[in-house]
Write a protein that holds these residues in place. Sequence first.
Motif, PDB file in Angstrom:
ATOM      1  N   ASN A 298     -17.033  -1.670  -6.958  1.00 18.73           N
ATOM      2  CA  ASN A 298     -16.493  -0.336  -6.655  1.00 18.73           C
ATOM      3  C   ASN A 298     -15.016  -0.456  -6.299  1.00 18.73           C
ATOM      4  N   LEU A 299     -14.220   0.289  -7.014  1.00 16.60           N
ATOM      5  CA  LEU A 299     -12.779   0.268  -6.781  1.00 16.60           C
ATOM      6  C   LEU A 299     -12.394   1.487  -5.937  1.00 16.60           C
ATOM      7  N   GLU A 300     -11.626   1.242  -4.893  1.00 21.31           N
ATOM      8  CA  GLU A 300     -11.146   2.357  -4.071  1.00 21.31           C
ATOM      9  C   GLU A 300      -9.629   2.266  -3.993  1.00 21.31           C
ATOM     10  N   VAL A 301      -8.970   3.334  -4.420  1.00 21.53           N
ATOM     11  CA  VAL A 301      -7.505   3.371  -4.348  1.00 21.53           C
ATOM     12  C   VAL A 301      -7.093   4.535  -3.461  1.00 21.53           C
ATOM     13  N   LEU A 302      -6.411   4.198  -2.362  1.00 22.36           N
ATOM     14  CA  LEU A 302      -5.891   5.244  -1.483  1.00 22.36           C
ATOM     15  C   LEU A 302      -4.374   5.289  -1.669  1.00 22.36           C
ATOM     16  N   ALA A 303      -3.850   6.470  -1.924  1.00 22.37           N
ATOM     17  CA  ALA A 303      -2.395   6.613  -2.084  1.00 22.37           C
ATOM     18  C   ALA A 303      -1.903   7.742  -1.195  1.00 22.37           C
ATOM     19  N   GLY A 304      -0.709   7.567  -0.663  1.00 22.68           N
ATOM     20  CA  GLY A 304      -0.141   8.595   0.222  1.00 22.68           C
ATOM     21  C   GLY A 304       1.326   8.829  -0.059  1.00 22.68           C
ATOM     22  N   SER A 305       1.780  10.011   0.279  1.00 27.82           N
ATOM     23  CA  SER A 305       3.199  10.353   0.117  1.00 27.82           C
ATOM     24  C   SER A 305       3.666  11.200   1.295  1.00 27.82           C
ATOM     25  N   ASN A 306       4.885  10.958   1.700  1.00 31.53           N
ATOM     26  CA  ASN A 306       5.472  11.798   2.755  1.00 31.53           C
ATOM     27  C   ASN A 306       6.914  12.113   2.397  1.00 31.53           C
ATOM     28  N   GLN A 307       7.134  12.376   1.113  1.00 32.52           N
ATOM     29  CA  GLN A 307       8.493  12.638   0.654  1.00 32.52           C
ATOM     30  C   GLN A 307       8.862  14.106   0.836  1.00 32.52           C
TER      31      GLN A 307
ATOM     32  N   PRO B   8       1.959  12.425   6.530  1.00 32.44           N
ATOM     33  CA  PRO B   8       1.804  12.222   5.081  1.00 32.44           C
ATOM     34  C   PRO B   8       0.493  12.791   4.530  1.00 32.44           C
ATOM     35  N   LYS B   9       0.482  12.973   3.224  1.00 35.24           N
ATOM     36  CA  LYS B   9      -0.727  13.455   2.541  1.00 35.24           C
ATOM     37  C   LYS B   9      -1.300  12.300   1.729  1.00 35.24           C
ATOM     38  N   CYS B  10      -2.594  12.126   1.821  1.00 35.69           N
ATOM     39  CA  CYS B  10      -3.233  11.014   1.109  1.00 35.69           C
ATOM     40  C   CYS B  10      -4.337  11.506   0.170  1.00 35.69           C
ATOM     41  N   VAL B  11      -4.551  10.731  -0.857  1.00 36.48           N
ATOM     42  CA  VAL B  11      -5.630  11.005  -1.816  1.00 36.48           C
ATOM     43  C   VAL B  11      -6.364   9.692  -2.071  1.00 36.48           C
ATOM     44  N   THR B  12      -7.699   9.727  -2.027  1.00 32.84           N
ATOM     45  CA  THR B  12      -8.485   8.516  -2.302  1.00 32.84           C
ATOM     46  C   THR B  12      -9.261   8.711  -3.605  1.00 32.84           C
TER      47      THR B  12
ATOM     48  N   SER C 235       9.322  -0.493  -0.525  1.00 34.64           N
ATOM     49  CA  SER C 235       9.741  -1.422   0.535  1.00 34.64           C
ATOM     50  C   SER C 235       9.724  -0.707   1.892  1.00 34.64           C
ATOM     51  N   SER C 236      10.181  -1.375   2.944  1.00 29.30           N
ATOM     52  CA  SER C 236      10.058  -0.798   4.293  1.00 29.30           C
ATOM     53  C   SER C 236      10.764   0.565   4.395  1.00 29.30           C
ATOM     54  N   GLY C 237      10.162   1.458   5.153  1.00 27.25           N
ATOM     55  CA  GLY C 237      10.700   2.809   5.306  1.00 27.25           C
ATOM     56  C   GLY C 237      10.417   3.680   4.104  1.00 27.25           C
ATOM     57  N   SER C 238       9.442   3.257   3.321  1.00 24.68           N
ATOM     58  CA  SER C 238       9.116   3.962   2.089  1.00 24.68           C
ATOM     59  C   SER C 238       8.478   5.330   2.352  1.00 24.68           C
ATOM     60  N   ASN C 239       8.597   6.206   1.356  1.00 23.56           N
ATOM     61  CA  ASN C 239       7.939   7.519   1.427  1.00 23.56           C
ATOM     62  C   ASN C 239       6.538   7.469   0.835  1.00 23.56           C
ATOM     63  N   PHE C 240       6.168   6.286   0.339  1.00 26.31           N
ATOM     64  CA  PHE C 240       4.886   6.160  -0.361  1.00 26.31           C
ATOM     65  C   PHE C 240       4.038   5.027   0.223  1.00 26.31           C
ATOM     66  N   TYR C 241       2.769   5.073  -0.117  1.00 33.39           N
ATOM     67  CA  TYR C 241       1.851   4.026   0.323  1.00 33.39           C
ATOM     68  C   TYR C 241       0.669   3.949  -0.633  1.00 33.39           C
ATOM     69  N   PHE C 242       0.159   2.733  -0.837  1.00 29.50           N
ATOM     70  CA  PHE C 242      -1.105   2.605  -1.578  1.00 29.50           C
ATOM     71  C   PHE C 242      -1.904   1.416  -1.065  1.00 29.50           C
ATOM     72  N   ARG C 243      -3.215   1.537  -1.156  1.00 31.41           N
ATOM     73  CA  ARG C 243      -4.110   0.438  -0.808  1.00 31.41           C
ATOM     74  C   ARG C 243      -5.184   0.352  -1.880  1.00 31.41           C
ATOM     75  N   ILE C 244      -5.342  -0.860  -2.448  1.00 26.58           N
ATOM     76  CA  ILE C 244      -6.376  -1.057  -3.464  1.00 26.58           C
ATOM     77  C   ILE C 244      -7.452  -1.943  -2.855  1.00 26.58           C
ATOM     78  N   SER C 245      -8.690  -1.443  -2.824  1.00 29.75           N
ATOM     79  CA  SER C 245      -9.801  -2.233  -2.294  1.00 29.75           C
ATOM     80  C   SER C 245     -10.867  -2.370  -3.374  1.00 29.75           C
ATOM     81  N   VAL C 246     -11.380  -3.593  -3.491  1.00 33.28           N
ATOM     82  CA  VAL C 246     -12.456  -3.845  -4.459  1.00 33.28           C
ATOM     83  C   VAL C 246     -13.694  -4.296  -3.672  1.00 33.28           C
TER      84      VAL C 246
END
Lengths: 134, 170
Positions: B151-160, B130-134, B84-95
């Motif tokens: 093609n599936l693309e998943v980007l995830a990030g963390s700033n914990q 934050p650090k991200c991995v795709t 939720s808002s103010g999260s330490n994490f992030y993800f985006r799924i693109s197809v």
Amino acid sequence: MIIKNKKGDAPIIETVIFITLNVAFFVLFLVFIFRSAAGAVVYEQAYAKQIALLLDGAKPGMAIVVNFEPGIRIADKNKQNLDEAVKINNETNSVIVSLLPGKGGVSYQFFSDYNIQTRLDKTSLIINVGEKNE
Amino acid sequence: MNKKGTEKILSVWWFFVIAVIGFGIVAGVLIYYSAEADVREVEADVLSGKIVNCISEQGFLKNDVFVKNFDIYSVCGLDKEVFSSGSNFYFRISVFDETGKLFRENIIGGDASFEKDCKIATGIGAKRFPKCVTKNKSLFFFVEGEIKKINLEVLAGSNQITRKVLVIGV
């Protein structure tokens, strides 16, 4: 008649005090360095992150066994209650590791939404991962 | 020559030198052992891997992904509150389809500012960003009785960062 050589005594006492203070200084430094190196703070952070990452990658039905021997040793040495050493807060999704009594601990969040139960078995920490409604 | 006076000055000077060295050692040890063990990239890698594995099966993208009310959190066992808002994490799924066009709307969770921050940090190596991995994966998908390649693309990030808690209460 005994004649005290007061003038001759003074440099010896000064030298003894000087050497004693020097030795005390170096002993204090060494104790500080060794305590820091094997200290609870380092292990608290390492365990909290290790457990959180394991839970992030876990799936329901898994049982994860973590070698907790150094953690138990440090907690015992510091007279910390072992039940308080590792806590999982399923509400805030965080792992809290505390190896020092009354000094709080290190908290790290995991993103998996599972029901996590932990227990200590001799030198191992056993983490059971279940579905949230279990 | 005033030998006694010289010795006294020498010992005061000696203890001053020891105190300076001691301060240096204490400061060095404290800085070294209080340093943060950075696992944000590992965390982002675990998150992206978890998402890729839960929405794909044996080389096929799960059909659920195209359902209107697709709930990524329940399907992948992710806690909605954590993202939720103010999260330490992030993800985006693109197809994407074979031509590189978006096949469906992106699925996004967590703090969306991470994506920009990660791009900025790639060039300059900012410490607090934050650090991200795709992760990219070519998959197949059943649509109207046809097998399509996507093609599936998943980007995830963390700033914990590690949090010190004063009271242990669960």
